[in-house]
Design a protein around this motif. Structure first.
Motif, PDB file in Angstrom:
ATOM      1  N   SER A   1       0.826  -1.199   0.000  1.00  0.00           N
ATOM      2  CA  SER A   1       0.000   0.000   0.000  1.00  0.00           C
ATOM      3  C   SER A   1       0.866   1.258   0.000  1.00  0.00           C
TER       4      SER A   1
ATOM      5  N   GLY B   1      -0.851   4.276  -0.037  1.00  0.00           N
ATOM      6  CA  GLY B   1      -1.795   5.308   0.343  1.00  0.00           C
ATOM      7  C   GLY B   1      -1.602   5.795   1.770  1.00  0.00           C
TER       8      GLY B   1
ATOM      9  N   ASP C   1      -6.550   4.807   3.993  1.00  0.00           N
ATOM     10  CA  ASP C   1      -6.795   3.905   2.871  1.00  0.00           C
ATOM     11  C   ASP C   1      -7.155   2.520   3.402  1.00  0.00           C
TER      12      ASP C   1
END
Length: 580
Positions: free
Chosen positions: A443, A445, A449
């Motif tokens: 990830s 983000g 998120d």
């Protein structure tokens, strides 16, 4: 030249001067006749005790010498039956022991010794001659237990009176004789259930199955906004209720012990006054990285000292004070866990942290494979289920303000399958169930998120799980400033939720268990993608529109819940302010 041998001798002698053994209480439990109604007897095992005067302090009171019997490294205390529960510690010269919690509660059970257990047909260690009886409510428990004991040539040796539970030592020389007696006793109309204790070989209370550990640990808490929550609590104005002196909040942690020689806990030696600070009471362990040290450390370890970091300890000087009581009654399995829980609730604990749970033999994980973590036989599970049911009925009837926070388990199985998983499968407002997640390395983000984290592969799941929290933390260490090894499991996600719930209750003590769950879910971030109930792949109970201001098209609806500690504290303050 003449001074050099003396200097050499002093250098050699110096390490021995510094190596004075620590004074530590390693055991404290009721002994003698556990049903005695006139006086209370407690037996202590002490490490590092020396010849000479020794003072025993119970709360603010120094016990009279005629109440303390000393023999080598063992002490026996004889106290009046009306002695209030309090923290107890020892003082010898300038040395102070760890404080332990001495409960005067009536709920006490015996553990079987090594010569009183056998392997059953499932290969599990089972108690041979100690069994528990749940007596029907319409009967006076002790009188009926004694009647049954006389009928079957047994002896009543332990009890959890609020649950009408009594422990009997039966005349059984092997498991075959035991099972025959269980059938006869269980057929008595006054007996609701017979509880058989079993143990399993796992070292931890919730040892992970096929665990893979990534070196992250404390950084995992970023996913739950722990540091943001600490900052909010310490700097928000008017956070605590005004108008009266804050009352320290008491948390019961069902664990064996923790290491007070570890830098994480060394500040808790001796007397501790919980007004505005955190106090920790518990038996001393020999290892810094044990299960109890890690669980308790998430609540109360000194920051930056020895591996772990305690959320509640970070609130010292601004909070009302927190008492973390690490206690397990005896080593008598689930019966001891419940006995300790009953005593702690009667001693004023508002929160119980249960980082433990069991699976029934034959439990299947989400891949269809058999779970081999913390398994018990069918006969044991049926008794445990009845005992736990009685506990939660008593809790709802007598102590509706208490909340139990329980680990979902690490079998990669369904936490809500009541025939195969205890105690997290119980459906009651007073039980919050916690699963475990880990950071998703793919990830890119922000923390909001949903893909910022993913479910810990070993974590149990399904709609009975209320919220997920970080499963990995760095354990305590024996050396100051040293980073501890990463330990993972739902055992460690659970005290993270217990910690924030304690902080929420310090902000709004009027919050009921069902309101705590509601606020945790309303404040939750999400985890992963959409999960359909028909596929049985919900990580937690899916977030509902009612938990997002009834916005049917809210992107969080249908996703699983991830703990947001800062937002939970904000909602706790809003809930109090609305009542004003």
């Amino acid at each position: 030249m003449a001074a050099r041998p003396l200097l050499f001798a002093l250098v050699l002698f110096a390490p021995f001067c510094d190596a004075v053994e620590s004074l530590r209480i390693t055991q404290l439990q009721r002994c003698g006749d556990l049903l005695e109604e006139q006086r209370l007897s407690y037996c202590l095992s002490v490490r590092g005790i020396e010849e000479g005067p020794l003072e025993v302090l119970l709360g603010e009171q120094r016990l009279a010498s005629d109440t303390v019997q000393r023999e080598g490294a063992s002490l026996r205390l004889t106290l009046p039956v009306n002695t209030p529960s309090a923290a107890l510690h020892l003082e010898q010269g300038k040395r102070r022991s760890n404080p332990v919690w001495l409960s005067s509660g009536r709920s006490q059970v015996l553990a079987a010794g090594p010569d009183e257990v056998e392997k059953n047909s499932d290969g599990l260690t089972s108690y041979r001659d100690l069994v528990g009886l749940l007596i029907e409510e319409k009967h006076e428990g002790l009188a009926e237990a004694r009647r049954l004991a006389e009928k079957y040539q047994a002896q009543v040796v332990g009890a959890i009176p609020p649950l009408n539970f009594y422990q009997l030592r039966i005349p059984a020389k092997n498991l075959l004789e035991r099972d025959a007696l269980i059938l006869r006793i269980g057929s008595e109309t006054s007996v609701d259930a017979v509880v058989v204790e079993e143990s399993a070989p796992e070292k931890g209370e919730e040892a992970e199955r096929n665990a893979s550990v990534r070196q992250s640990g404390q950084d995992e808490w970023i996913a739950n906004r722990a540091a943001d929550a600490v900052h909010f609590y310490r700097h928000a104005e008017g956070l605590l209720p005004a108008g009266k002196a804050p009352t320290p909040l008491r948390i019961g942690v069902i664990e064996r012990d923790l290491d007070f020689d570890a830098p994480d806990f060394s500040a808790y030696l001796g007397a501790c006054h919980p007004q505005g600070r955190t106090c920790v009471y518990g038996r001393d362990a020999s290892r810094a990285d044990g299960h109890g040290s890690t669980v308790a450390g998430i609540l109360a370890a000194n920051w930056g000292e020895g591996g772990n970091s305690g959320f509640l300890q970070a609130l010292d000087d601004v909070g009302p004070g927190f008492e973390v009581i690490v206690e397990r009654n005896s080593d008598a399995g689930i019966s001891a866990n419940i006995a300790a829980s009953v005593n702690l609730v009667e001693d004023g604990a508002r929160i119980l942290n249960w980082s433990w749970g069991i699976h029934r033999i034959g439990t299947r994980d989400v891949e269809g494979d058999e779970v081999d973590s913390l398994v018990r036989s069918g006969i044991a599970m049926s008794g445990y289920e009845e005992l736990l049911e009685e506990f939660f009925l008593w809790l709802r009837r007598e102590h509706p303000e208490v909340v139990v926070i329980n680990s979902a388990g690490n079998g990669a199985a369904h936490s809500g399958a009541d025939e195969y998983r205890l105690p997290s499968s119980f459906v009651t407002d007073q039980l919050l169930v916690v699963g475990g997640h880990q950071r998703n390395p793919r990830s890119k983000g922000s923390v909001e998120d949903p893909d910022y984290v993913s479910r810990r592969d070993s974590s149990n799941l399904d709609m009975r799980v209320d919220v997920m929290a970080a499963a990995c933390v760095r354990a305590s260490t024996a050396e100051a400033g040293k980073r501890g090894e990463v330990h993972c499991g739902t055992s460690y996600a659970t005290p993270l939720v217990s910690a924030v719930v304690a902080a929420m209750l310090s902000i709004n003590p009027q919050l009921r268990p069902e309101e705590l769950r509601m606020l945790l879910r309303r404040s939750a971030m999400t985890i992963g993608g959409d999960f359909e109930a028909v596929d049985a792949e919900d990580l937690t109970a899916p977030i509902l529109p009612s938990e997002r201001a009834y916005q049917l098209d809210h992107p969080d609806v249908g996703r699983s819940a991830r703990l947001d500690m800062r937002k939970a504290l904000e909602l706790a303050r809003q809930s109090r302010d609305r009542v004003r």
